[in-house]
Structure formats: C-alpha cells, structure tokens
Design a protein around this motif. Structure first.
Motif, short mmCIF file in Angstrom:
data_model
loop_
_atom_site.label_atom_id
_atom_site.label_comp_id
_atom_site.label_asym_id
_atom_site.label_seq_id
_atom_site.Cartn_x
_atom_site.Cartn_y
_atom_site.Cartn_z
N CYS A 62 0.83 -1.21 0.00
CA CYS A 62 0.00 0.00 0.00
C CYS A 62 0.86 1.25 0.00
O CYS A 62 0.59 2.22 -0.73
CB CYS A 62 -0.94 -0.01 1.19
SG CYS A 62 -2.28 -1.24 1.09
N GLN A 97 -4.86 -8.50 -0.44
CA GLN A 97 -5.31 -7.48 0.51
C GLN A 97 -5.13 -6.07 -0.05
O GLN A 97 -6.01 -5.22 0.07
CB GLN A 97 -4.56 -7.62 1.83
CG GLN A 97 -5.00 -8.78 2.70
CD GLN A 97 -4.37 -8.75 4.09
OE1 GLN A 97 -3.74 -7.77 4.47
NE2 GLN A 97 -4.54 -9.82 4.84
N ASN A 110 -7.56 -4.96 -2.80
CA ASN A 110 -8.91 -4.69 -2.30
C ASN A 110 -8.95 -3.62 -1.21
O ASN A 110 -9.99 -3.41 -0.58
CB ASN A 110 -9.52 -5.99 -1.76
CG ASN A 110 -9.79 -7.00 -2.86
OD1 ASN A 110 -10.65 -6.80 -3.70
ND2 ASN A 110 -9.02 -8.08 -2.86
N ASP A 111 -7.83 -2.92 -1.00
CA ASP A 111 -7.76 -1.90 0.03
C ASP A 111 -8.49 -0.63 -0.43
O ASP A 111 -8.20 -0.08 -1.49
CB ASP A 111 -6.29 -1.56 0.33
CG ASP A 111 -6.12 -0.74 1.59
OD1 ASP A 111 -6.60 0.41 1.61
OD2 ASP A 111 -5.53 -1.25 2.55
N THR A 112 -9.44 -0.18 0.37
CA THR A 112 -10.24 0.98 -0.02
C THR A 112 -9.43 2.28 -0.04
O THR A 112 -9.73 3.21 -0.79
CB THR A 112 -11.43 1.16 0.93
OG1 THR A 112 -10.95 1.22 2.28
CG2 THR A 112 -12.40 0.00 0.81
N ILE A 113 -8.37 2.35 0.79
CA ILE A 113 -7.53 3.55 0.80
C ILE A 113 -6.86 3.73 -0.56
O ILE A 113 -6.81 4.84 -1.12
CB ILE A 113 -6.47 3.47 1.91
CG1 ILE A 113 -7.14 3.46 3.29
CG2 ILE A 113 -5.48 4.64 1.81
CD1 ILE A 113 -6.18 3.29 4.44
N SER A 116 -7.89 2.53 -3.46
CA SER A 116 -8.88 2.81 -4.50
C SER A 116 -9.29 4.28 -4.49
O SER A 116 -9.71 4.83 -5.51
CB SER A 116 -10.12 1.92 -4.31
OG SER A 116 -10.74 2.18 -3.06
N ASP A 117 -9.16 4.95 -3.33
CA ASP A 117 -9.47 6.38 -3.25
C ASP A 117 -8.31 7.24 -3.78
O ASP A 117 -8.52 8.40 -4.14
CB ASP A 117 -9.77 6.79 -1.80
CG ASP A 117 -11.08 6.22 -1.29
OD1 ASP A 117 -11.93 5.85 -2.14
OD2 ASP A 117 -11.25 6.11 -0.06
#
Length: 295
Positions: free
Chosen positions: A169, A211, A214-217, A219-220
């Motif tokens: 990430c 993981q 699929n991390d929403t952080i 994707s933003d």
C-alpha cells in the motif's frame, strides 16, 4: 482432450498504450518484461537502480524517492577494504570514493522520484517475502542487497502477510495520483531459501497482494489497482521443467515470451498490438548485425 490448464485472464478494463509512461520496479523478472516493452517502443523505465526482491526494500526506495530524501555518508557502509557500499541497491553502488558514490546515488534517486511522479502505469513485481537486515550496533535496517558481505552481518526473516500488505500500500501511495498500479508475483523460484520456504514466501506475497488490491484507501488514491498472474501462468499453466532455464529457477525465454503474450492480451488493444509489432520490427532492423565474409 486437454493436457494442460491454460489460465484465462479477463481483458483489463483499462489499457496500456504507447502514450503511457511506465515505471517497473521489483525482481529481475521485471527486467524480462521491461526489455520486451522497450523493444516494442513503449516508454518504460525498469529497475533503474537494479533489482529489488522484497516489498520492504521496494517500499523504502519509493518513500525515499517520493520525499526527496538524499543519501548521506552515514547511510553508507565502509568495509574493511575501504570500499563504501549502499546496501539499498545493487553492487554497482559501491566505490572507494564516498562522495562519488553519494553523487551517483542522489542523482539516480532524484531521477526515479521524477519518473514516479510522472508515471501513468506503475508495475511492481514481487520476488520474495524473505528479507535481510544489516546489524548496525543495537539497531538493524532492511537491505536490498547484501553486497557479498559476510552472512554474520545480517539477520534473515520473513514478512507477515499484514506487514507485506502494508508495504505494498505504501508503495502504491508513493506513486503519482494519476498512475494505475499493477502488482504481480515473480515466477522465479528462490530455491536458495529452501523449497518449502519459497512456497511460504510466494503464498505470503499472494495473500498480501490480494489485501492491497482490495484496500479501499488505495482505491481512493489511485485510478486502478490490479493483479496480473505471472506466477500462476508459470506454475499452473506451463508447469513443466522444459519451460525453465538451465538453472531450473528462472523461466526460459520461451516461457517469458508466453507470459508476455498473456500480458499483452490483457492490457493491449488491437491497435496497440499492431503498433507494437511495427516498432519491434524497427528495433530488430536497427539492431541487426551484418555478417561479413572475409576471404
């Protein structure tokens, strides 16, 4: 009858074109694919400071480049022979002159930072979850390359899924906000770690990538985050020692070409493939060596 399991990869919702600025970092498999992209005329930078195999080492480099952190003398190691080393990168970052080494390091890390800020596609190829830390007094720091120093100078450990995912990430967050991120796991077998340990390592990386994707952080922050199954193509589709090089660890040229074809089928449009074919023909013509017969 079918005698092999061919992996069907869905067409990517986003495409790579010759207008994209591509940065590729990771294991030596990165260079295998990067060289093929170069031949086909893509704007690609691959492993400009040498291969990096574990997520922590890649993360450290990305963060330093993103924050414009320069290297200083205390970031280097001087061996008993008087040679200075930067353990973050390949052995070419060694010199008897520390000032010269620092000049080269800081110029290259600044250039990498600029390319990352401009990248529209960033590809990370992960080789292993095992990593080495250099013992520096009471402290230790993760290294990207051991520079053939004595094993007693280092500790060896394996990342957890959580730590690896966090590193991935941070790697993605260190790229341009306009970049699309592609993760892949190298099909190269790290047999020096041990066969069982290699499998544990690859499993850790696969779970960590899942993981991170699929991390929403993420994707933003970035436009797209995807995974390309280079490892699965080698292990489950090709699945035969005839597709390995003589060392039985690295994919053969035939295997790399096959994986690259799958990559192109996934991320290139028909028009991009045709343009790539034309540029490859020009590259071959420019690199053709004439054989002169002397009598």
């Amino acid at each position: 009858m079918k005698f092999r399991t061919e992996i069907e990869i869905p067409k990517s919702p986003w495409q790579i074109t010759h207008d994209d600025r591509i940065v590729m970092l990771g294991s030596c498999f990165t260079d295998n694919i990067g060289e093929r992209l170069e031949r086909e005329g893509f704007q690609v930078t691959h492993n400009p400071m040498g291969p990096l195999y574990n997520p922590k080492s890649i993360e450290n480099v990305i963060v330093r480049a993103k924050l414009h952190q320069t290297y200083e003398t205390n970031d280097l190691l001087k061996d008993p022979a008087g040679i200075w080393h930067c353990l973050d990168f390949a052995t070419r970052y060694s010199s008897a002159d520390p000032d010269e080494l620092l000049d080269n390091l800081n110029a290259d890390i600044a250039d990498l930072g600029e390319k990352l800020s401009q990248a529209t596609v960033t590809i990370f190829t992960l080789g292993t979850a095992w990593y080495y830390s250099y013992r520096d007094g009471e402290n230790s720091r993760v290294v990207g390359n051991c520079h053939k120093l004595p094993p007693s100078c280092f500790d060896r450990d394996c990342l957890t899924v959580s730590n690896a995912s966090c590193a991935l990430c941070n790697m993605a967050l260190g790229t341009s906000e306009n970049s699309r991120i592609l993760f892949t796991v190298s099909p190269i077998r790290h047999v020096a770690d041990g066969l069982h340990e290699n499998q544990l390592s690859k499993a850790t990386l696969l779970l960590a990538v899942n993981q991170a994707v699929n991390d929403t952080i993420l994707s933003d922050y970035v436009e797209e985050v995807n995974y390309f199954p280079a490892y699965e193509i080698m292990i489950d589709d090709l699945r035969d020692y005839r597709f390995y090089a003589a060392d039985m660890k690295h994919p053969s040229d035939v295997a790399i070409d096959y994986i690259y074809e799958k990559f192109a089928d996934t991320y290139f449009s028909v028009a991009t493939k045709e343009e790539a074919r034309k540029r490859l023909a020009l590259w071959k013509r420019a690199n053709h060596r004439q054989i002169t017969n002397y009598k």
